[in-house]
Scaffold this active site. Structure first.
Site, PDB file in Angstrom:
ATOM      1  N   ASP A   1      48.145  53.624  27.492  1.00 45.81           N
ATOM      2  CA  ASP A   1      48.357  52.431  26.659  1.00 45.81           C
ATOM      3  C   ASP A   1      47.065  52.169  25.882  1.00 45.81           C
ATOM      4  OD1 ASP A   1      50.267  49.535  26.990  1.00 45.81           O
ATOM      5  OD2 ASP A   1      48.368  49.548  25.900  1.00 45.81           O
TER       6      ASP A   1
ATOM      7  N   ASP B   1      52.216  51.931  21.010  1.00 45.68           N
ATOM      8  CA  ASP B   1      50.898  52.283  21.564  1.00 45.68           C
ATOM      9  C   ASP B   1      50.947  52.746  23.008  1.00 45.68           C
ATOM     10  OD1 ASP B   1      51.040  49.871  23.058  1.00 45.68           O
ATOM     11  OD2 ASP B   1      48.872  49.615  22.879  1.00 45.68           O
ATOM     12  N   GLU B   2      52.114  53.145  23.492  1.00 49.93           N
ATOM     13  CA  GLU B   2      52.138  53.611  24.879  1.00 49.93           C
ATOM     14  C   GLU B   2      53.053  54.815  25.054  1.00 49.93           C
ATOM     15  OE1 GLU B   2      54.012  50.866  27.701  1.00 49.93           O
ATOM     16  OE2 GLU B   2      54.825  49.784  25.996  1.00 49.93           O
TER      17      GLU B   2
HETATM   18  P1  TTP Z   1      50.087  45.858  23.769  1.00 50.32           P
HETATM   19  O1  TTP Z   1      49.810  47.223  24.330  1.00 50.32           O
HETATM   20  O2  TTP Z   1      50.907  44.922  24.586  1.00 50.32           O
HETATM   21  O3  TTP Z   1      48.713  45.110  23.464  1.00 50.32           O
HETATM   22  P2  TTP Z   1      47.350  45.674  22.907  1.00 50.32           P
HETATM   23  O4  TTP Z   1      47.366  47.156  22.764  1.00 50.32           O
HETATM   24  O5  TTP Z   1      46.989  44.933  21.661  1.00 50.32           O
HETATM   25  O6  TTP Z   1      46.311  45.228  24.025  1.00 50.32           O
HETATM   26  P3  TTP Z   1      46.114  45.835  25.489  1.00 50.32           P
HETATM   27  O7  TTP Z   1      44.703  46.363  25.496  1.00 50.32           O
HETATM   28  O8  TTP Z   1      46.301  44.691  26.417  1.00 50.32           O
HETATM   29  O9  TTP Z   1      47.120  46.927  25.677  1.00 50.32           O
HETATM   30  O10 TTP Z   1      50.801  45.992  22.374  1.00 50.32           O
HETATM   31  C1  TTP Z   1      50.491  47.030  21.445  1.00 50.32           C
HETATM   32  C2  TTP Z   1      50.520  46.512  20.029  1.00 50.32           C
HETATM   33  O11 TTP Z   1      51.800  45.956  19.734  1.00 50.32           O
HETATM   34  C3  TTP Z   1      49.524  45.401  19.766  1.00 50.32           C
HETATM   35  O12 TTP Z   1      48.233  45.895  19.394  1.00 50.32           O
HETATM   36  C4  TTP Z   1      50.180  44.626  18.665  1.00 50.32           C
HETATM   37  C5  TTP Z   1      51.673  44.812  18.889  1.00 50.32           C
HETATM   38  N1  TTP Z   1      52.237  43.603  19.520  1.00 50.32           N
HETATM   39  C6  TTP Z   1      52.774  42.605  18.705  1.00 50.32           C
HETATM   40  O13 TTP Z   1      52.812  42.747  17.479  1.00 50.32           O
HETATM   41  N2  TTP Z   1      53.275  41.459  19.293  1.00 50.32           N
HETATM   42  C7  TTP Z   1      53.249  41.262  20.653  1.00 50.32           C
HETATM   43  O14 TTP Z   1      53.698  40.208  21.141  1.00 50.32           O
HETATM   44  C8  TTP Z   1      52.685  42.285  21.483  1.00 50.32           C
HETATM   45  C9  TTP Z   1      52.632  42.112  22.981  1.00 50.32           C
HETATM   46  C10 TTP Z   1      52.195  43.430  20.888  1.00 50.32           C
HETATM   47 MG    MG Z   2      48.050  48.363  24.332  1.00 51.96          MG
END
Ligand code: TTP
Ligand code: MG
Length: 357
Positions: A8, A114-115
């Site tokens: 992720d 992103d995962e």
């Molecule tokens: P996430 O992997 O949930 O968050 P992140 O990568 O920003 O942070 P983390 O280090 O905790 O993993 O989500 C991936 C991307 O998806 C995030 O950068 C932006 C988008 N996203 C949104 O647009 N709205 C949301 O509510 C969430 C949770 C994510």
């Molecule tokens: Mg993330």
């Protein structure tokens, strides 16, 4: 033996903005809609870790993020940079990352932008799988100048929970024999599928941790959860046999719009639906997909009550006319008494397509 990694990206959209805008370096960054000096009506997509220290996070109203940044400034801390989402760029970077991961393993499931789940069973031992995870992290860092966190475990459930344990830039390894003890101290919300409603229900029974959850006998779990009970019973024990698979990937293309002010006028909303449908088809035409079969809509009312509806066509379609027509049919009940008896104003609408081929 199954060995699964879950990767992720860290603060994904914000990390890309930080990388690409040297003047943002080291500052708190908020990616989301325009804050309009605190009057903006959208939400935060994501925030980098510096901004999270101010309490800013995904899905927070952008106006609240603005306020938190102003408060920080009053304390002499740096204000946050607010920047618009550049979705095209984020998906391009996502594709590059998935391509890097595929160089290390043949079976990769893209779970979101992103995962990814990576089946590392072929490496036979956790030791070798761990080495591969380190190589993947290094390749992503060297080639994309971005960090990710990886969880490694005996199944998708454990890997997913583990990847979140040591963010950012983490690598968390859970051996099969550690799976149950790894799960036990965690909050029940860590189990994917336990949302706020289930949490409240279980809290009322005195169940907060996964260890507590394990005191429920199978029959009781089924009684409380219905069909899902058996699955949850096994998950609480760290068991999950869902395979890493890329043939049922949920792909969807969607657009949504938060209105500048809450609206009731059907003409305006019908016009916006048409625009959204055209934007969605524009993105479909630029994607690797040609057709869609499912149409989904979202309506958020002024009180934030949010409804979704979807319909699957008998035959795949590809045009914006069909999408507009089907989306309208799903929206209309929300514009009159059928689904909106109190005649509430609408704050946000969204249109998406799924079952893409
Ligand atoms: P996430 O992997 O949930 O968050 P992140 O990568 O920003 O942070 P983390 O280090 O905790 O993993 O989500 C991936 C991307 O998806 C995030 O950068 C932006 C988008 N996203 C949104 O647009 N709205 C949301 O509510 C969430 C949770 C994510
Ligand atoms: Mg993330």
């Amino acid at each position: 033996m199954r060995i699964v990694a879950h990767l992720d990206m860290d603060a994904f959209f914000a990390a890309i903005e930080e990388r690409d805008n040297p003047r943002f370096k080291g500052r708190p960054i908020v990616v989301g809609s325009d804050p309009e000096g605190g009057k903006g009506r959208g939400v935060v997509s994501t925030a980098n870790y510096a901004a999270r220290k101010y309490g800013i996070h995904s899905a927070l109203p952008i106006s609240a993020a603005w306020r938190l940044s102003e408060e920080a400034k009053k304390k002499g801390l740096p204000g946050a940079v607010f920047t618009g989402g550049h979705m095209g760029k984020y998906s391009a970077v996502s594709e590059e990352i998935m391509a890097i991961v595929r160089e290390f393993a043949p079976l990769v499931e893209e779970a979101s932008v992103d995962e990814a789940y990576i089946d590392l069973s072929f490496s036979k031992t956790f030791k070798k799988a761990e080495e591969l995870c380190r190589k993947i992290k290094k390749a992503v860092k060297d080639r994309e100048r971005l960090t990710c966190s990886i969880g490694l475990g005996p199944n998708k459930l454990i890997a997913k929970i583990a990847s979140d344990m040591q963010k950012p830039d983490g690598l968390t390894i859970v051996l099969p024999e550690e799976a149950e003890s790894f799960m036990e101290p965690l909050n029940i919300r860590k189990i994917p599928g336990i949302g706020p409603k289930t949490e409240i229900m279980l809290n009322k029974l005195g169940i907060r941790t996964i260890k507590d959850l394990k005191t429920l006998p199978l029959a009781k779990t089924k009684e409380l959860m219905g069909k899902w009970g058996e699955d949850l019973y096994r998950k609480a024990r760290g068991e999950s046999d869902s395979p890493v698979s890329n043939d049922y990937e949920v792909k969807s293309i969607g657009e949504q719009e938060t209105f500048h002010e809450d609206r009731r006028d059907a003409n305006f909303i019908v016009e916006r639906i048409k625009e959204l449908a055209e934007d969605v088809i524009g993105r479909l035409n630029r994607s690797e997909f040609k057709t869609y079969r499912t149409i989904g809509i979202t309506v958020r009312f002024s009180d934030f009550d949010t409804k979704t509806r979807a319909r699957t066509l008998a035959e795949p379609a590809s045009d914006s006319g069909t999408l507009n027509f089907e989306a309208l049919k799903l929206f209309l009940p929300f514009l009159d008494k059928r689904e909106n008896p109190k005649h509430k104003a609408i704050r946000l609408i969204g249109v998406k397509i799924e079952k893409l081929e």
